[in-house]
Every structure is written in structure tokens, then in C-alpha cells.
Design a protein around this motif. Structure first.
Motif, PDB file in Angstrom:
ATOM      1  N   LEU A 242       0.821  -1.204   0.000  1.00 26.61           N
ATOM      2  CA  LEU A 242       0.000   0.000   0.000  1.00 26.61           C
ATOM      3  C   LEU A 242       0.858   1.259   0.000  1.00 26.61           C
ATOM      4  N   TRP A 243       1.967   1.220   0.734  1.00 21.72           N
ATOM      5  CA  TRP A 243       2.850   2.391   0.789  1.00 21.72           C
ATOM      6  C   TRP A 243       3.461   2.675  -0.583  1.00 21.72           C
ATOM      7  N   VAL A 244       3.936   1.632  -1.249  1.00 21.58           N
ATOM      8  CA  VAL A 244       4.501   1.803  -2.586  1.00 21.58           C
ATOM      9  C   VAL A 244       3.436   2.338  -3.540  1.00 21.58           C
ATOM     10  N   THR A 245       2.239   1.765  -3.476  1.00 21.79           N
ATOM     11  CA  THR A 245       1.151   2.179  -4.367  1.00 21.79           C
ATOM     12  C   THR A 245       0.821   3.651  -4.192  1.00 21.79           C
ATOM     13  N   GLU A 246       0.788   4.113  -2.953  1.00 23.84           N
ATOM     14  CA  GLU A 246       0.354   5.481  -2.672  1.00 23.84           C
ATOM     15  C   GLU A 246       1.459   6.511  -2.864  1.00 23.84           C
ATOM     16  N   GLY A 283      -6.359   0.505   5.265  1.00 32.43           N
ATOM     17  CA  GLY A 283      -6.769   1.687   4.498  1.00 32.43           C
ATOM     18  C   GLY A 283      -6.804   1.507   2.998  1.00 32.43           C
ATOM     19  N   LEU A 284      -7.111   0.309   2.519  1.00 31.15           N
ATOM     20  CA  LEU A 284      -7.151   0.056   1.081  1.00 31.15           C
ATOM     21  C   LEU A 284      -8.095   1.015   0.359  1.00 31.15           C
ATOM     22  N   ALA A 285      -9.312   1.185   0.875  1.00 33.30           N
ATOM     23  CA  ALA A 285     -10.302   2.033   0.208  1.00 33.30           C
ATOM     24  C   ALA A 285      -9.812   3.474   0.092  1.00 33.30           C
ATOM     25  N   THR A 286      -9.235   3.983   1.156  1.00 40.88           N
ATOM     26  CA  THR A 286      -8.732   5.359   1.148  1.00 40.88           C
ATOM     27  C   THR A 286      -7.604   5.532   0.139  1.00 40.88           C
ATOM     28  N   VAL A 287      -6.707   4.555   0.088  1.00 37.77           N
ATOM     29  CA  VAL A 287      -5.585   4.620  -0.869  1.00 37.77           C
ATOM     30  C   VAL A 287      -6.107   4.674  -2.296  1.00 37.77           C
ATOM     31  N   LEU A 291      -5.801   7.803  -4.979  1.00 37.43           N
ATOM     32  CA  LEU A 291      -5.179   7.612  -6.293  1.00 37.43           C
ATOM     33  C   LEU A 291      -6.112   8.076  -7.408  1.00 37.43           C
ATOM     34  N   LEU A 292      -7.403   7.760  -7.274  1.00 37.41           N
ATOM     35  CA  LEU A 292      -8.375   8.185  -8.285  1.00 37.41           C
ATOM     36  C   LEU A 292      -8.437   9.705  -8.353  1.00 37.41           C
ATOM     37  N   ILE A 331     -16.843   1.874   0.699  1.00 39.53           N
ATOM     38  CA  ILE A 331     -16.505   2.589  -0.526  1.00 39.53           C
ATOM     39  C   ILE A 331     -17.752   3.214  -1.156  1.00 39.53           C
ATOM     40  N   CYS A 332     -18.896   2.546  -1.075  1.00 31.80           N
ATOM     41  CA  CYS A 332     -20.120   3.065  -1.687  1.00 31.80           C
ATOM     42  C   CYS A 332     -20.637   4.302  -0.956  1.00 31.80           C
ATOM     43  N   SER A 333     -20.307   4.447   0.313  1.00 29.30           N
ATOM     44  CA  SER A 333     -20.764   5.601   1.085  1.00 29.30           C
ATOM     45  C   SER A 333     -19.775   6.762   1.049  1.00 29.30           C
ATOM     46  N   ASN A 334     -18.704   6.614   0.284  1.00 22.57           N
ATOM     47  CA  ASN A 334     -17.676   7.656   0.197  1.00 22.57           C
ATOM     48  C   ASN A 334     -18.126   8.721  -0.813  1.00 22.57           C
TER      49      ASN A 334
END
Length: 520
Positions: A242-246, A283-287, A291-292, A331-334
Motif C-alpha cells: 500500500l505504501w509503494v502504491t500510494e 486503508g485500502l479504500a482510502t488509498v 489515487l483516483l 466505498i459506496c458511502s464515500n
């Protein structure tokens, strides 16, 4: 005398074989295949040549060990090369190129000569590795390689090398091998290999990280996915991913690291049970939403073509997360996420990001099915409604996507109160519908082929038919209301709309035709 003559003959044969192998490998950027092979559209590669390349990849210590031996198997078989030379365009990172050549005394001269030999050996290793990287894309070649211990050779290199270029090539070769079933099984059964591959996630080299993510993604997509998932389940490993991705700024690494997350989301249920809960806690959803947001800002302000595929894979990961039971609610409520995908629907140049727009439509349909109240505000967003119709040309072969679009349109139009709104407001809806008459008619024309799809698509055909029929009835109602009010509208508005009369009548006829056929 006989034994001596026999030994002499063996020595001569070994010298000839060594000379032949040296001649076959010309020290150039693109090593040539054996000189006696005929080159055509498809290139045949002698298995003994492949084996000789594997031998050249042995680490230096193993190469000098008399007990180390790679025996050729199936050396009489002829294999076909899918030569695609992946060396071209790859950045070469050579740790040995930093050697100093002083030349001030004999000691420095000796050290310089040793460095030169090491550098030359590294260059030969890289040339051989690049050829094998390319050949591993072919199933026949890949199976020949694993039969001749290439996985053991690559593992030995990964355990001792200090060169990121060597690491990248090793991971790249294994990435291509992992595309084939038999080599993949060999990888899983090679003791210690998967754990060493996972360790490469903690390198700081972009190319190595990209190849490691690609290889792990392939592992999670295969039949042995549970073994790969268990190797990744540690919190510090998932945190690193996740750190690398973000944090990476490299578009290719973003794409491959998100691709790894997507492989986790789309893998079998057993992988979901192992990896999804800890990923969500980390924190997958937040990451993914962050990114989006970043990619949408790039799309709006810069429109860099190489980033379009990055946007696409991020949306695919978010789509996968939206439909996972027990994880979709977050994620749907974000609200930020919902606004971002709606903005993408309204993006004007959809041809450039058509796949992403289609995915965004599917995501919105999934969210509205869970949070239907969001449709009220969207029903008044006319650019959004227009954007939905603009996506239809990109969904002709995607029943699920077409079903999603019609579902959204139906949800929006049912909230349009044509009997209560002003003529000017109604006119805006009519203008959009009539201007998109061609797109609607094309999709309805394609509808007649839906029923001819395979049985597995029948449920989808039913859903799309229901959503489409409901939306068409709402369109008919809105257009009929407009026709009844047209005489009372101010003259300037009437003049503006007369040009659309033909489209309105054509659209009405088309909608009537397909609602009747749908009811039957």
C-alpha cells in the motif's frame, strides 16, 4: 592406448562444443540465435542454445563449482521462438559500471583488470538474461527452461546479487514463466522461491518493484493462489504494498502495484478471506480513492496518454471492491469517490478514456442500487445525463455495462416530474434526449441481438431489457408532455426547438416500437 585416445577425443569434443557455444553468443545488444538456424516469421531455437544461456546465468561461485551441472533435456526437440526482444527500451542499471581504473601502479592495474572482467561478465549475464526473458514468453521454451533448472539458477542469483538490473531480469523471466501452467507449478514447488520473490517488494528500485508486482499478480490469478496469498498475508508486507502504491510517482509502478491489489480483489474466495480484511484495516479504500483523485486531476489538467491505463486499473480495483459483500459499504458511502466517478461521466473527450468511463458507469449503477437517494440530485444534473448517453458507443459488446447505463438512466428519469416543471426546464431534458436520438436508436437496434446471446447471458439480457423498457417509457412520457406544451411556449423557444422536431418524432417512434416488442 585406447583409454588415452578416448580421453583425447572427449577433450576435443568439449572444446568444439565450447567454441560453438561462444560463436552462438555474439556480444551485442541483441544476441543472435545459432548460426545454422533459418530465420522466418517464426524463429526456431535449438534447445541446446537455451540451455547454454541458462548456464551463463549461474552465479560466479556456482559457475566455478565443479559439482554444478545443468543437464540438457529434450535437446532434440525443436521449439519456436516468439522473439520480441524486451531488452530494447529497458533502462540498464549496472552496479559494476562504477568501478574505478587508477592505473597508477601494478596493484591498481590488477584491480582494474579484475573490475573489467567483472563488468564484462555482468554484460554477458545481462545479454543472456534478456534473451531468456524474451523466450520465456513462449510456452514450449518456458517448459524447457524449468526442466533445465532455470528457477534454481534465478533463485541463486536473487539470493546473492547486489545488482538491481540482475534482480529485475530474474523477476522478469519468472514473470513470463508464470504465464504458463507447468512453469507456475514448478515455481510453487521450488523451495524458498516465493518468499524470496516477496522480499523483493522491499527494494527501492522502480523496475524491480514493477516486475515483482507483476509476478505476484500472476501468482494470485493461478490455481495455486492460496500459497501466494499466504506468503503476502503479513501486515508489514501488505503495508509495504500500500505504501509503494500510494507514494510512487512512476505511472508504470502505480499501474502494476494497483494491478496487484486488483488481483487480490478478483482472486478466489480463499484469497479474499486471507487478504481483504487486513487490507481494509490498513486503508485500502482510502488509498484507492486518493489515487483516483490524483489521476482525475491529471486527466483534467494535463491529459497524459500514458496515465490513461493507470486510471483504468484504479477504477477496476474500485469496481471490484464495490461488489464484495462485507466490504462494499465503506466505498459506496464515500461521497468524494461518488463525485469523482460522476465527474468522469461528464468528461468531454471520452474516446481517450472510454474504458474508464464504462467502468465508472458500472460503479455508479452499483452505488445507486445501494444508496438510491443519490439519484435525486443526479436527476437534475443534465451534463451527467448527457454523458451517460455518450458512453453507449463504447458498450456495444458489453451487456453488463449497457445494463448499468440503462439502470442509471431509468433511476434518473423516474425522478423527472415533467407535469410539474416549467416549460423551459422541460425543454432542456427534451433537447438532450433528442440530440442523443441516434445513440439511443443504435443501442435499441443492438437490442434485437441480445436474445441470441449464450445462455449464460440470459439473466443479464433480462435485466437490461427491464431497465431499458422502463427508461424508454419515461422518455416517451417526457416527449409527449413537451409536444403537448409546445404551442404554449414562447415563440423564440418554439423556433429553437422546431429544428429538433424530426428527431423528437423519430425517437418517439423508436421508443414505442421497442417498448411494445419488449412487452411481448
Amino acid at each position: 592406448m585406447a583409454p588415452s585416445a578416448s580421453a583425447s577425443t572427449r577433450e576435443e569434443e568439449e572444446e568444439e562444443q565450447q567454441q560453438l557455444e561462444e560463436e552462438r553468443f555474439v556480444p551485442s545488444h541483441h544476441p543472435s540465435a545459432p548460426p545454422d538456424e533459418l530465420f522466418d516469421i517464426s524463429t526456431t531455437v535449438d534447445p541446446s542454445y537455451v540451455i547454454s544461456l541458462i548456464r551463463k546465468l549461474l552465479p560466479l561461485d556456482a559457475r566455478n563449482d565443479d559439482n554444478t551441472e545443468i543437464r540438457g533435456s529434450n535437446c532434440n526437440d525443436e521449439v519456436v521462438s516468439s522473439s520480441n526482444d524486451k531488452c530494447k527500451g529497458m533502462e540498464i542499471v549496472d552496479d559494476f559500471s562504477k568501478s574505478d581504473f587508477q592505473g597508477e601502479d601494478e596493484e591498481d592495474s590488477g584491480r582494474g583488470g579484475e573490475n573489467a572482467r567483472v563488468s564484462a561478465g555482468e554484460e554477458v549475464w545481462e545479454e543472456c538474461g534478456c534473451v531468456l526473458w524474451d523466450l520465456a514468453a513462449n510456452q514450449t521454451h518456458a517448459e524447457l527452461m524449468v526442466q533445465n533448472l532455470i528457477l534454481e539458477v534465478l533463485l541463486a542469483n536473487l539470493m546473492v546479487t547486489q545488482s538491481v538490473r540482475v534482480t529485475e531480469i530474474c523477476l522478469g523471466i519468472m514473470g513470463n514463466l508464470a504465464c504458463h501452467e507447468v512453469p507456475m507449478k514448478h515455481m510453487v514447488s521450488t523451495n524458498g522461491l516465493i518468499s524470496v520473490i516477496v522480499d523483493q517488494l522491499f527494494l527501492d528500485d522502480t523496475q524491480c518493484l514493477g516486475e515483482a508486482c507483476r509476478l505476484l499478480s500472476l501468482g494470485l490469478q493461478g490455481s495455486e493462489c492460496r500459497i501466494w496469498a499466504e506468503a503476502l498475508q503479513s501486515e508489514h508486507i501488505l503495508s509495504r504494498i500500500l505504501w509503494v502504491t500510494e507514494n510512487t510517482l512512476n505511472p508504470q509502478l502505480i499501474e502494476k502495484s494497483v494491478g496487484l491489489l486488483l488481483a487480490m480483489l478478483e482472486s478466489q474466495k480463499e484469497v479474499e478471506h486471507i487478504l481483504l480484511l487486513p487490507l481494509m484495516k490498513l486503508g485500502l479504500a482510502t488509498v484507492l480513492v486518493n489515487l483516483l483523485a490524483f489521476e482525475m486531476s491529471k486527466l483534467t489538467n494535463e491529459r497524459i496518454p500514458e496515465r490513461y491505463s493507470v486510471l483504468d486499473v484504479i477504477l477496476r480495483a474500485l469496481e471490484a471492491l464495490c461488489v464484495l459483500d462485507g466490504y462494499s459499504q465503506e466505498i459506496c458511502s464515500n461521497k468524494e469517490f461518488f463525485q469523482l466517478v460522476c465527474d468522469l461521466i461528464k468528461f468531454p473527450d471520452k474516446v481517450e478514456v472510454s474504458n474508464s468511463c464504462v467502468t465508472a458507469g458500472v460503479i455508479i449503477a452499483n452505488i445507486l442500487s445501494d444508496v438510491s437517494d443519490l439519484a435525486s440530485d443526479l436527476s437534475q444534473d443534465l451534463p451527467f445525463l448527457q454523458g451517460l448517453f455518450d458512453i453507449f458507443p463504447f458498450t456495444s459488446d458489453e451487456l453488463e455495462a449497457r445494463c448499468a447505463l440503462w439502470s442509471i438512466i431509468a433511476r434518473l428519469l423516474v425522478r423527472v416530474q415533467e407535469d410539474e416543471m416549467s416549460a423551459s426546464s422541460l425543454r432542456q431534458y427534451v433537447f438532450i434526449l433528442s440530440s442523443k436520438a441516434d445513440l439511443i436508436e443504435d443501442d435499441l437496434f443492438d437490442h434485437q441481438f441480445d436474445e441470441n446471446k449464450e445462455n449464460e447471458s440470459l439473466a443479464t439480457c433480462g435485466r437490461i431489457s427491464n431497465a431499458r423498457t422502463f427508461a424508454l417509457r419515461r422518455i416517451i412520457s417526457i416527449l409527449n408532455k413537451w409536444n403537448s406544451l409546445k404551442d404554449s411556449v414562447e415563440e423564440k423557444h418554439v423556433m429553437e426547438e422546431h429544428a429538433n422536431d424530426e428527431n423528437i418524432h423519430r425517437l418517439l417512434d423508436c421508443c414505442h416500437k421497442y417498448t411494445v416488442s419488449g412487452a411481448e
